[in-house]
Scaffold this motif. Structure first.
Motif, PDB file in Angstrom:
ATOM      1  N   ILE A  79      32.089 -93.640 -71.671  1.00  0.00           N
ATOM      2  CA  ILE A  79      33.230 -94.510 -71.961  1.00  0.00           C
ATOM      3  C   ILE A  79      34.501 -93.737 -71.635  1.00  0.00           C
ATOM      4  N   LEU A  80      35.411 -94.362 -70.896  1.00  0.00           N
ATOM      5  CA  LEU A  80      36.698 -93.737 -70.609  1.00  0.00           C
ATOM      6  C   LEU A  80      37.698 -94.149 -71.677  1.00  0.00           C
ATOM      7  N   ASP A  81      38.109 -93.212 -72.512  1.00  0.00           N
ATOM      8  CA  ASP A  81      39.116 -93.465 -73.538  1.00  0.00           C
ATOM      9  C   ASP A  81      40.510 -93.250 -72.957  1.00  0.00           C
ATOM     10  N   MET A  82      41.422 -94.158 -73.279  1.00  0.00           N
ATOM     11  CA  MET A  82      42.791 -94.098 -72.775  1.00  0.00           C
ATOM     12  C   MET A  82      43.770 -93.982 -73.938  1.00  0.00           C
ATOM     13  N   GLU A  83      44.985 -93.539 -73.642  1.00  0.00           N
ATOM     14  CA  GLU A  83      46.050 -93.561 -74.633  1.00  0.00           C
ATOM     15  C   GLU A  83      47.322 -94.095 -73.988  1.00  0.00           C
ATOM     16  N   THR A  84      48.130 -94.774 -74.795  1.00  0.00           N
ATOM     17  CA  THR A  84      49.312 -95.470 -74.298  1.00  0.00           C
ATOM     18  C   THR A  84      50.517 -94.549 -74.269  1.00  0.00           C
ATOM     19  N   GLU A  85      51.289 -94.616 -73.178  1.00  0.00           N
ATOM     20  CA  GLU A  85      52.538 -93.882 -73.056  1.00  0.00           C
ATOM     21  C   GLU A  85      53.676 -94.896 -73.009  1.00  0.00           C
TER      22      GLU A  85
END
Length: 364
Positions: A304-310
């Motif tokens: 799973i590719l986890d992302m974070e918001t900028e």
């Protein structure tokens, strides 16, 4: 068959209308009904209500992926870091649950919907779903919520709001500019002049540009994490995506040094084991949103590719002030805030403005 038709229609919305112009009478009807409905709420011909705590609505004026749910997660995490008890309310799209339901990290996506389950798994916030978002918000307040973040619901005017945030995508924009069913728009672009903030995924303007950075790869089976940049598997992988903008995911994997074999499915598709059985021996990579809809048993090499918001610089602080969650710290800061708000307001008449503002506390 239905999946292929849905994908074909979505692609057509982002090209010159051509044959879709035959549906113009339906677009005019949709525009009329939409305008009359909003007027009915503004004139109080239709009832609306407020849950008693600040309400932040994150939505869009177009159908399809604009990065709305990652923004909701990012805002929720940022507010919780400030010590605010946050609740997220959602319709629970795709779920079968009736009435108001509280979502937990181990809920069944078939009952509560994939997006609300992803939010519950990504944050420790209260997550309450229901077709009646006002009822869901009041339920969340009863559970101790100090602020409501509504995942979608920009057009759900029965829930009065204090702040409106619209998300959009720089690569797709507003498609062919038409309302449904000729184009992807739920409301005319002039609706943007009324909102508080406009966040543009992939945009370069410092006031609105919002992006999502790859955080890590997480193995589906045991939660093991590896670096996002040049992970220790691949480079060839099966990339599985049932999201509105799958090409973004595929291109993102390439930027991380992988060579994805692309597998596209219609947005919100409920995966089955057979979807993965014929993929072969390559590692499988998917989004976090897709992972919550997967069978409990997947190949060991599924990630799973986890992302974070900028967010744009200063956005969270402006949002906190606009929602009334924190007073301006000093007269100097207050003056700066008023100056910035005035600058935003001067741009708000342009639908393409990168950050839009309205008077704090207004609702529609």
């Amino acid at each position: 068959m239905f999946d292929r038709m849905a994908l074909a229609l979505e692609r057509a919305w982002y090209k010159p209308p051509k044959f879709l112009l035959l549906l113009l009478p339906l677009e005019w009807l949709f525009a009329t009904v939409t305008a009359l409905r909003r007027l009915a709420f503004r004139k109080h011909w239709l009832s609306s209500g407020h849950p008693g705590v600040p309400v932040i609505v994150v939505g869009n004026i177009s159908v399809g992926g604009t990065g709305k749910t990652p923004v909701v997660i990012g805002i929720t995490q940022a507010l919780m870091e400030q010590g605010v008890r946050v609740a997220v309310v959602s319709r629970g799209y795709g779920g079968s649950a009736m009435g108001v339901v509280q979502v937990s990290a181990d809920s069944d996506y078939r009952e509560v919907g994939d997006e609300s389950l992803l939010i519950a798994q990504s944050t420790s916030a209260i997550v309450s779903i229901g077709r009646d978002r006002l009822a869901a918000a009041k339920h969340a307040v009863e559970l101790g919520a100090e602020v409501i973040v509504s995942d979608d619901g920009l057009q759900h005017y029965a829930l009065e709001r204090d702040v409106e945030i619209v998300t959009s995508d720089a690569s797709t924009g507003f498609g062919n500019g038409h309302l449904l069913p000729v184009g992807p728009l739920r409301e005319p672009r002039k609706r943007l002049a009324d909102v508080d903030f406009f966040l543009l995924r992939g945009g370069q303007d410092p006031h609105s540009g919002t992006d999502y950075r790859a955080k890590q790869f997480r193995r589906f089976s045991d939660g093991k994490t590896v670096a996002a940049q040049n992970p220790d598997f691949g480079p060839r992988v099966h990339a599985v995506a049932a999201i509105a903008q799958p090409q973004r995911f595929f291109d993102g994997l390439r930027s991380l040094g992988l060579e994805p074999v692309e597998h596209r499915f219609v947005d919100h598709r409920a995966f089955e084991g057979s979807d993965f059985e014929a993929l072969g021996d390559l590692p499988i990579v998917m989004t976090a949103k897709d992972a919550v809809k997967c069978p409990t048993v997947l190949p060991d090499d599924a990630w799973i590719l986890d992302m974070e918001t900028e967010f744009p610089q200063g956005f969270v602080q402006q949002l906190i002030q606009r929602a009334g969650l924190m007073p301006v710290a000093s007269p100097t800061a207050a003056a700066a805030s008023r100056t910035e708000s005035g600058a935003q307001a001067s741009r708000s008449g342009d639908p393409d403005s990168t950050l839009m503002s309205k008077k704090c506390g207004d609702s529609v």
